[in-house]
Design a protein around this motif. Structure first.
Motif, PDB file in Angstrom:
ATOM      1  N   MET A 224     -30.134  25.785 -29.470  1.00  0.00           N
ATOM      2  CA  MET A 224     -31.234  25.552 -28.535  1.00  0.00           C
ATOM      3  C   MET A 224     -30.635  25.388 -27.136  1.00  0.00           C
ATOM      4  O   MET A 224     -29.605  24.732 -26.957  1.00  0.00           O
ATOM      5  CB  MET A 224     -31.968  24.278 -28.948  1.00  0.00           C
ATOM      6  N   MET A 225     -31.267  26.006 -26.145  1.00  0.00           N
ATOM      7  CA  MET A 225     -30.701  25.995 -24.800  1.00  0.00           C
ATOM      8  C   MET A 225     -31.723  25.499 -23.786  1.00  0.00           C
ATOM      9  O   MET A 225     -32.790  25.009 -24.160  1.00  0.00           O
ATOM     10  CB  MET A 225     -30.199  27.397 -24.437  1.00  0.00           C
ATOM     11  N   GLY A 226     -31.389  25.628 -22.506  1.00  0.00           N
ATOM     12  CA  GLY A 226     -32.278  25.131 -21.467  1.00  0.00           C
ATOM     13  C   GLY A 226     -33.649  25.765 -21.522  1.00  0.00           C
ATOM     14  O   GLY A 226     -34.673  25.070 -21.520  1.00  0.00           O
ATOM     15  N   SER A 227     -33.676  27.106 -21.561  1.00  0.00           N
ATOM     16  CA  SER A 227     -34.959  27.801 -21.631  1.00  0.00           C
ATOM     17  C   SER A 227     -34.999  28.852 -22.726  1.00  0.00           C
ATOM     18  O   SER A 227     -35.987  29.560 -22.864  1.00  0.00           O
ATOM     19  CB  SER A 227     -35.279  28.454 -20.283  1.00  0.00           C
ATOM     20  N   ARG A 228     -33.904  28.987 -23.514  1.00  0.00           N
ATOM     21  CA  ARG A 228     -33.867  29.944 -24.619  1.00  0.00           C
ATOM     22  C   ARG A 228     -34.054  29.218 -25.941  1.00  0.00           C
ATOM     23  O   ARG A 228     -33.554  28.106 -26.132  1.00  0.00           O
ATOM     24  CB  ARG A 228     -32.536  30.695 -24.633  1.00  0.00           C
ATOM     25  N   CYS A 229     -34.732  29.887 -26.858  1.00  0.00           N
ATOM     26  CA  CYS A 229     -35.107  29.226 -28.106  1.00  0.00           C
ATOM     27  C   CYS A 229     -33.947  29.036 -29.064  1.00  0.00           C
ATOM     28  O   CYS A 229     -33.941  28.098 -29.863  1.00  0.00           O
ATOM     29  CB  CYS A 229     -36.218  30.014 -28.799  1.00  0.00           C
ATOM     30  N   GLY A 230     -32.938  29.932 -29.041  1.00  0.00           N
ATOM     31  CA  GLY A 230     -31.921  29.880 -30.075  1.00  0.00           C
ATOM     32  C   GLY A 230     -32.496  30.357 -31.397  1.00  0.00           C
ATOM     33  O   GLY A 230     -33.434  31.158 -31.438  1.00  0.00           O
ATOM     34  N   ASP A 231     -31.924  29.873 -32.507  1.00  0.00           N
ATOM     35  CA  ASP A 231     -32.328  30.342 -33.837  1.00  0.00           C
ATOM     36  C   ASP A 231     -33.784  29.993 -34.140  1.00  0.00           C
ATOM     37  O   ASP A 231     -34.183  28.826 -34.085  1.00  0.00           O
ATOM     38  CB  ASP A 231     -31.443  29.693 -34.907  1.00  0.00           C
ATOM     39  N   ILE A 232     -34.564  31.013 -34.476  1.00  0.00           N
ATOM     40  CA  ILE A 232     -35.931  30.819 -34.961  1.00  0.00           C
ATOM     41  C   ILE A 232     -36.197  31.853 -36.048  1.00  0.00           C
ATOM     42  O   ILE A 232     -35.443  32.820 -36.203  1.00  0.00           O
ATOM     43  CB  ILE A 232     -36.994  30.957 -33.847  1.00  0.00           C
TER      44      ILE A 232
ATOM     45  N   PRO B 220     -27.606  36.863 -25.917  1.00  0.00           N
ATOM     46  CA  PRO B 220     -27.393  35.419 -25.746  1.00  0.00           C
ATOM     47  C   PRO B 220     -28.575  34.560 -26.190  1.00  0.00           C
ATOM     48  O   PRO B 220     -28.580  33.357 -25.945  1.00  0.00           O
ATOM     49  CB  PRO B 220     -27.175  35.275 -24.226  1.00  0.00           C
ATOM     50  N   LEU B 221     -29.563  35.143 -26.861  1.00  0.00           N
ATOM     51  CA  LEU B 221     -30.745  34.381 -27.273  1.00  0.00           C
ATOM     52  C   LEU B 221     -30.527  33.639 -28.579  1.00  0.00           C
ATOM     53  O   LEU B 221     -31.161  32.614 -28.832  1.00  0.00           O
ATOM     54  CB  LEU B 221     -31.943  35.331 -27.390  1.00  0.00           C
ATOM     55  N   GLU B 222     -29.629  34.147 -29.428  1.00  0.00           N
ATOM     56  CA  GLU B 222     -29.428  33.551 -30.743  1.00  0.00           C
ATOM     57  C   GLU B 222     -28.579  32.287 -30.647  1.00  0.00           C
ATOM     58  O   GLU B 222     -27.828  32.095 -29.703  1.00  0.00           O
ATOM     59  CB  GLU B 222     -28.740  34.571 -31.665  1.00  0.00           C
ATOM     60  N   GLY B 223     -28.717  31.423 -31.652  1.00  0.00           N
ATOM     61  CA  GLY B 223     -27.808  30.293 -31.780  1.00  0.00           C
ATOM     62  C   GLY B 223     -28.416  28.961 -31.429  1.00  0.00           C
ATOM     63  O   GLY B 223     -29.497  28.596 -31.894  1.00  0.00           O
TER      64      GLY B 223
ATOM     65  N   ASN C 114      -6.616  29.739 -35.948  1.00  0.00           N
ATOM     66  CA  ASN C 114      -5.308  30.219 -35.489  1.00  0.00           C
ATOM     67  C   ASN C 114      -5.429  30.960 -34.163  1.00  0.00           C
ATOM     68  O   ASN C 114      -4.814  32.014 -33.945  1.00  0.00           O
ATOM     69  CB  ASN C 114      -4.667  31.109 -36.554  1.00  0.00           C
ATOM     70  N   GLY C 115      -6.245  30.398 -33.266  1.00  0.00           N
ATOM     71  CA  GLY C 115      -6.373  30.920 -31.913  1.00  0.00           C
ATOM     72  C   GLY C 115      -7.337  32.066 -31.746  1.00  0.00           C
ATOM     73  O   GLY C 115      -7.546  32.536 -30.619  1.00  0.00           O
ATOM     74  N   GLU C 116      -7.950  32.546 -32.835  1.00  0.00           N
ATOM     75  CA  GLU C 116      -8.865  33.679 -32.744  1.00  0.00           C
ATOM     76  C   GLU C 116     -10.275  33.279 -33.153  1.00  0.00           C
ATOM     77  O   GLU C 116     -10.474  32.503 -34.102  1.00  0.00           O
ATOM     78  CB  GLU C 116      -8.378  34.822 -33.639  1.00  0.00           C
ATOM     79  N   SER C 117     -11.251  33.830 -32.444  1.00  0.00           N
ATOM     80  CA  SER C 117     -12.649  33.571 -32.772  1.00  0.00           C
ATOM     81  C   SER C 117     -12.999  34.277 -34.079  1.00  0.00           C
ATOM     82  O   SER C 117     -12.786  35.486 -34.228  1.00  0.00           O
ATOM     83  CB  SER C 117     -13.555  34.083 -31.643  1.00  0.00           C
ATOM     84  N   ILE C 118     -13.527  33.508 -35.054  1.00  0.00           N
ATOM     85  CA  ILE C 118     -13.933  34.113 -36.322  1.00  0.00           C
ATOM     86  C   ILE C 118     -15.438  33.985 -36.552  1.00  0.00           C
ATOM     87  O   ILE C 118     -15.971  34.589 -37.482  1.00  0.00           O
ATOM     88  CB  ILE C 118     -13.152  33.533 -37.522  1.00  0.00           C
ATOM     89  N   ASP C 119     -16.110  33.209 -35.706  1.00  0.00           N
ATOM     90  CA  ASP C 119     -17.571  33.164 -35.751  1.00  0.00           C
ATOM     91  C   ASP C 119     -18.062  32.514 -34.465  1.00  0.00           C
ATOM     92  O   ASP C 119     -17.339  31.754 -33.818  1.00  0.00           O
ATOM     93  CB  ASP C 119     -18.088  32.372 -36.954  1.00  0.00           C
ATOM     94  N   THR C 120     -19.284  32.845 -34.087  1.00  0.00           N
ATOM     95  CA  THR C 120     -19.873  32.283 -32.869  1.00  0.00           C
ATOM     96  C   THR C 120     -21.376  32.333 -32.980  1.00  0.00           C
ATOM     97  O   THR C 120     -21.940  33.161 -33.711  1.00  0.00           O
ATOM     98  CB  THR C 120     -19.364  33.028 -31.624  1.00  0.00           C
ATOM     99  N   SER C 121     -22.042  31.437 -32.267  1.00  0.00           N
ATOM    100  CA  SER C 121     -23.474  31.252 -32.478  1.00  0.00           C
ATOM    101  C   SER C 121     -24.340  32.303 -31.796  1.00  0.00           C
ATOM    102  O   SER C 121     -25.381  32.693 -32.322  1.00  0.00           O
ATOM    103  CB  SER C 121     -23.894  29.855 -32.007  1.00  0.00           C
ATOM    104  N   MET C 122     -23.946  32.766 -30.599  1.00  0.00           N
ATOM    105  CA  MET C 122     -24.723  33.816 -29.954  1.00  0.00           C
ATOM    106  C   MET C 122     -24.511  35.124 -30.695  1.00  0.00           C
ATOM    107  O   MET C 122     -23.468  35.345 -31.298  1.00  0.00           O
ATOM    108  CB  MET C 122     -24.336  33.949 -28.481  1.00  0.00           C
ATOM    109  N   GLY C 123     -25.489  36.010 -30.636  1.00  0.00           N
ATOM    110  CA  GLY C 123     -25.435  37.191 -31.465  1.00  0.00           C
ATOM    111  C   GLY C 123     -25.348  38.489 -30.706  1.00  0.00           C
ATOM    112  O   GLY C 123     -24.475  38.684 -29.863  1.00  0.00           O
ATOM    113  N   MET C 124     -26.275  39.400 -31.009  1.00  0.00           N
ATOM    114  CA  MET C 124     -26.334  40.658 -30.278  1.00  0.00           C
ATOM    115  C   MET C 124     -26.702  40.406 -28.824  1.00  0.00           C
ATOM    116  O   MET C 124     -26.281  41.129 -27.920  1.00  0.00           O
ATOM    117  CB  MET C 124     -27.348  41.584 -30.931  1.00  0.00           C
TER     118      MET C 124
END
Length: 402
Positions: free
Chosen positions: A235-243, A230-233, A218-228
């Motif tokens: 897999m990215m260009g040079s960041r690991c994401g979830d491990i 921008p490393l979480e979530g 309903n137009g509002e963010s209720i969850d997102t992959s990045m955390g405290m």
């Protein structure tokens, strides 16, 4: 109404000057290598050819002075009074800001207080803000926060299962990032679908060198992959994401790495770069096409982890009106979009291969006619979104002062 948008980094200032009557970009530019031997100012007037000049930019004061002198010399800003305001991108607003804020001493204090949460970004943003105020003291300045859009997350989504005092005393929680982009494409998606944003459920995928996904209800963010951070979530260009977080301790014990070395490894030498040695998705595709197995693995891992988040956010949302791809990779990588949507019939996702190869602009639906939800490719525009939010902030202030 003219609005200048500034994104100040530690050694660069990216900017756009908008005429908000028709949202036209009057000037777009980048001042880079501030503080180095040869700072340069790259800019473009409207759709004219780009211009590149060397400037005296040994600090942010000189850089912004060069910026304002250029705007004046090009007759794009003959007098400061032509500016309605200056909108500043600020990465982290902590829990202080759910909306853009007219900058005053208290706002600056709050941005300063959350520097420990964004030590690479907020100090540079503050430099840009303080210098812009000094040079344009009578012009309203508005801060627009990447974290603000995600301040609607419920507590069970933003809290980590850690001792409570780490949250209450030290702010350890999920904040999320890329909020300006997620908000912009959510608004564009609702318009494309012909629905009010307040009645629209979306999974938005911002895929670039940094990448994140958001569940929007309903137009509002209720969850997102990045955390405290921008490393979480994803897999990215040079960041690991979830491990596994215990990998940190293993690396420390087994390789005798310091916290600083591990932080650099996870942020700068992991992700696609860690798997195949490259973080540019175009290069990785060329490597894979040439038979490089490491590149093929990087692509497979990248797509697989996105699919896992799509499935998880279907469970969170229940009903999804559209899956939205944006960001440099999301907007341009047809192969990746196809992989992310393959074998997803359980969720009613059916991609049209021909539409996927050439999505229409600015909002292309690449779903098949029998897809139960739209699959949209939308070009994000974070600078325009900052300008829009800054303008709304000014209007709200003027309305409340009457």
């Amino acid at each position: 109404m003219k609005i200048l948008v500034l994104n100040a980094g530690s050694s660069s200032v990216k900017y756009r000057l908008f005429d908000m009557s028709d949202r036209a970009v009057l000037v777009a530019g980048l001042i880079e290598r501030i503080g180095e031997e040869s700072p340069h100012h790259h800019y473009r007037l409207g759709r004219a050819d780009p211009i590149d000049v060397k400037i005296a930019g040994h600090n942010h004061q000189q850089a912004l002075q060069a910026l304002f002198e250029t705007l004046s010399a090009c007759a794009m800003l003959n007098d400061p009074s032509e500016l309605a305001c200056i909108g500043h991108r600020v990465v982290h607003g902590g829990e202080y800001f759910r909306e853009p804020a007219l900058i005053d001493a208290q706002v600056i204090q709050h941005i300063t207080e959350v520097i420990p949460l964004a030590p690479l970004h907020n100090p540079a943003h503050l430099l840009g803000i303080q210098e812009a105020i000094r040079q344009m003291e009578n012009i309203p300045q508005v801060a627009v926060f990447d974290t603000a859009f995600h301040q609607t997350l419920p507590d069970y989504a933003y809290r980590y299962p850690l001792p409570a005092h780490l949250y209450t005393e030290h702010g350890v929680r999920r904040y999320g990032f890329h909020g300006t982009s997620h908000r912009y494409v959510a608004e564009q998606a609702a318009q494309c679908l012909g629905k009010p944003l307040s009645e629209t459920n979306l999974i938005t995928l911002h895929l670039g060198n940094g990448a994140s996904v958001a569940a929007i209800k309903n137009g509002e963010s209720i969850d997102t992959s990045m955390g405290m951070t921008p490393l979480e979530g994803l897999m990215m260009g040079s960041r690991c994401g979830d491990i596994d977080p215990a990998i940190h301790f293993y690396l420390s014990r087994a390789l005798n790495l310091s916290n600083e070395a591990i932080e650099a490894l996870l942020n700068k030498d992991s992700g696609c770069k860690g798997i195949c040695g490259e973080n540019d998705m175009r290069t990785i595709h060329r490597m894979a096409e040439a038979g490089d197995d490491h590149a093929r693995l990087a692509l497979a891992m990248y797509a697989y982890r996105i699919k896992k988040y799509i499935g998880a956010y279907f469970a969170v949302l229940g009903r999804v009106d559209a899956l939205v791809f944006t960001g440099g990779i999301g907007e341009n990588d047809a192969w990746l979009r196809q992989q992310c949507c393959a074998d997803m019939a359980l969720f009613g996702i059916a991609i049209d291969e021909q539409k996927n190869l050439n999505p229409t602009h600015p909002c292309g639906n690449i779903g098949r006619d029998d897809s139960r939800l739209a699959i949209l490719v939308i070009a994000t525009d974070e600078e325009l979104e900052i300008a829009i939010q800054a303008m709304e902030c000014l209007r709200n202030r003027n309305h409340s002062s009457r």
